[in-house]
Write an enzyme that holds these catalytic residues in place. Structure first.
Site, PDB file in Angstrom:
ATOM      1  N   ASP A  94       0.860  -1.183   0.000  1.00 51.01           N
ATOM      2  CA  ASP A  94       0.000   0.000   0.000  1.00 51.01           C
ATOM      3  C   ASP A  94       0.894   1.231   0.000  1.00 51.01           C
ATOM      4  O   ASP A  94       1.211   1.795   1.040  1.00 51.01           O
ATOM      5  CB  ASP A  94      -0.923  -0.017   1.220  1.00 51.01           C
ATOM      6  CG  ASP A  94      -2.007   1.044   1.132  1.00 51.01           C
ATOM      7  OD1 ASP A  94      -2.069   1.747   0.104  1.00 51.01           O
ATOM      8  OD2 ASP A  94      -2.793   1.172   2.090  1.00 51.01           O
ATOM      9  N   ALA A  95       1.324   1.617  -1.192  1.00 50.13           N
ATOM     10  CA  ALA A  95       2.313   2.678  -1.348  1.00 50.13           C
ATOM     11  C   ALA A  95       1.750   3.930  -2.004  1.00 50.13           C
ATOM     12  O   ALA A  95       2.306   5.012  -1.865  1.00 50.13           O
ATOM     13  CB  ALA A  95       3.486   2.158  -2.180  1.00 50.13           C
ATOM     14  N   LYS A  96       0.654   3.765  -2.753  1.00 47.10           N
ATOM     15  CA  LYS A  96      -0.009   4.885  -3.431  1.00 47.10           C
ATOM     16  C   LYS A  96       0.983   5.704  -4.257  1.00 47.10           C
ATOM     17  O   LYS A  96       1.005   6.925  -4.203  1.00 47.10           O
ATOM     18  CB  LYS A  96      -0.764   5.760  -2.431  1.00 47.10           C
ATOM     19  CG  LYS A  96      -1.846   4.992  -1.663  1.00 47.10           C
ATOM     20  CD  LYS A  96      -2.571   5.886  -0.672  1.00 47.10           C
ATOM     21  CE  LYS A  96      -3.634   5.099   0.081  1.00 47.10           C
ATOM     22  NZ  LYS A  96      -3.065   4.097   1.014  1.00 47.10           N
ATOM     23  N   ARG A  97       1.777   5.010  -5.037  1.00 49.36           N
ATOM     24  CA  ARG A  97       2.754   5.669  -5.896  1.00 49.36           C
ATOM     25  C   ARG A  97       2.069   6.196  -7.156  1.00 49.36           C
ATOM     26  O   ARG A  97       0.920   5.899  -7.426  1.00 49.36           O
ATOM     27  CB  ARG A  97       3.869   4.696  -6.259  1.00 49.36           C
ATOM     28  CG  ARG A  97       4.666   4.152  -5.073  1.00 49.36           C
ATOM     29  CD  ARG A  97       5.390   5.254  -4.316  1.00 49.36           C
ATOM     30  NE  ARG A  97       6.434   4.708  -3.454  1.00 49.36           N
ATOM     31  CZ  ARG A  97       6.398   4.692  -2.132  1.00 49.36           C
ATOM     32  NH1 ARG A  97       5.347   5.177  -1.501  1.00 49.36           N
ATOM     33  NH2 ARG A  97       7.407   4.206  -1.436  1.00 49.36           N
ATOM     34  N   THR A 121      -0.566  -0.319  -4.727  1.00 46.88           N
ATOM     35  CA  THR A 121      -1.576   0.716  -4.943  1.00 46.88           C
ATOM     36  C   THR A 121      -0.932   1.902  -5.664  1.00 46.88           C
ATOM     37  O   THR A 121       0.197   2.293  -5.361  1.00 46.88           O
ATOM     38  CB  THR A 121      -2.206   1.184  -3.622  1.00 46.88           C
ATOM     39  OG1 THR A 121      -1.179   1.628  -2.723  1.00 46.88           O
ATOM     40  CG2 THR A 121      -2.990   0.054  -2.967  1.00 46.88           C
TER      41      THR A 121
END
Length: 272
Positions: A94-97, A121
């Site tokens: 869950d990094a939302k890069r 993510t």
């Protein structure tokens, strides 16, 4: 892990639970602080206790990056432990890069080559060329932010254009030109309720990663009523309600019990 393997694991375990490893050193039991690596010691115990009841783990990178090198080492050790001991578990970074192409390519290399994680993510705001580097890895998944569970989602995601189309709907429609339901999922918050019905009209066959069950107050029954499809199509995440259910030396046992409760609810829904 491909879509069929993921679905088969859901069927086998009668669960579509993802345990979020949002591990905060300020919230773990005090006795673990004596360990050489308290974060990994906590994660290992949680994983061992919950693995029979879930099909995925989602470490949130912010909790590890905030601790610098030690946190990143704990993250790497956690991923390795899951892969070596519970290879049927789907791992979500869950990094939302999401950045320009060259930068996204480096992010993709980190998670898919160096760490061999199943999925990451990704934020879609910068468009197609910020997402496609993640899509070049066979057997790996992009989980695109679509409609999140936080209050701020109203600021942009629910705004409508002149045709009445909401921004999250535009994200869903446009991103289908880049990938398919074999390598892309979407984040949809459990607190969004009836929006799942609209989402399924646009992406009927994609898996949805659903945070917001438990501490954030989302309803599992409502999510399943409007969001479940013929292959389940849901990975429902619970973090704090499971991993911080107890702060004593029995924390792992209690976490396992909480995960089992959620799994039992899911089994009941799947058997209806």
């Amino acid at each position: 892990m491909n879509k069929q393997q993921l679905f088969e694991n859901i069927q086998k375990k009668k669960s579509f639970l993802c345990v979020g490893l949002d591990t905060d050193i300020k919230k773990i039991p005090e006795h673990l602080l004596k360990e050489e690596d308290p974060i990994f010691a906590f994660n290992k115990a949680i994983i061992d206790a919950t693995a029979p009841y879930c099909i995925a783990y989602k470490p949130n990178l912010a909790f590890y990056e905030s601790m610098g090198v030690k946190g990143w080492i704990a993250f790497e050790k956690t991923v390795s432990y899951i892969k070596e001991n519970y290879p049927d578990q789907f791992i979500i970074a869950d990094a939302k890069r999401g950045d320009i192409g060259n930068t996204s390519a480096m992010y993709a290399r980190t998670f898919f080559e160096e760490l061999d994680i199943d999925s990451v993510t990704v934020a879609p705001y910068m468009g197609e060329d910020s997402v496609t580097p993640f899509l070049s890895y066979e057997g790996k998944w992009v989980i695109l932010l679509a409609l999140t569970s936080n209050k701020g989602s109203h600021d942009f995601q629910l705004t409508e254009d002149t045709n009445g189309e909401r921004l999250f709907e535009k994200v869903l429609r446009k991103s289908q030109e880049w990938a398919n339901d074999e390598n892309m999922m979407y984040v949809v918050g459990a607190t969004q309720g009836r929006a799942f019905e609209d989402i399924r009209k646009i992406v009927p066959n994609h898996f949805l990663l659903v945070p917001g069950i438990g501490a954030q107050g989302g309803s599992l029954e409502e999510v399943c009523k409007y969001g479940m499809n013929s292959t389940c199509g849901l990975i429902v995440n619970s973090s704090r309600a499971i991993i911080y259910a107890d702060k004593t030396e029995n924390f792992a046992t209690v976490a396992g019990q909480e995960a089992q409760k959620v799994q039992a609810q899911m089994e009941k829904i799947m058997c209806q």
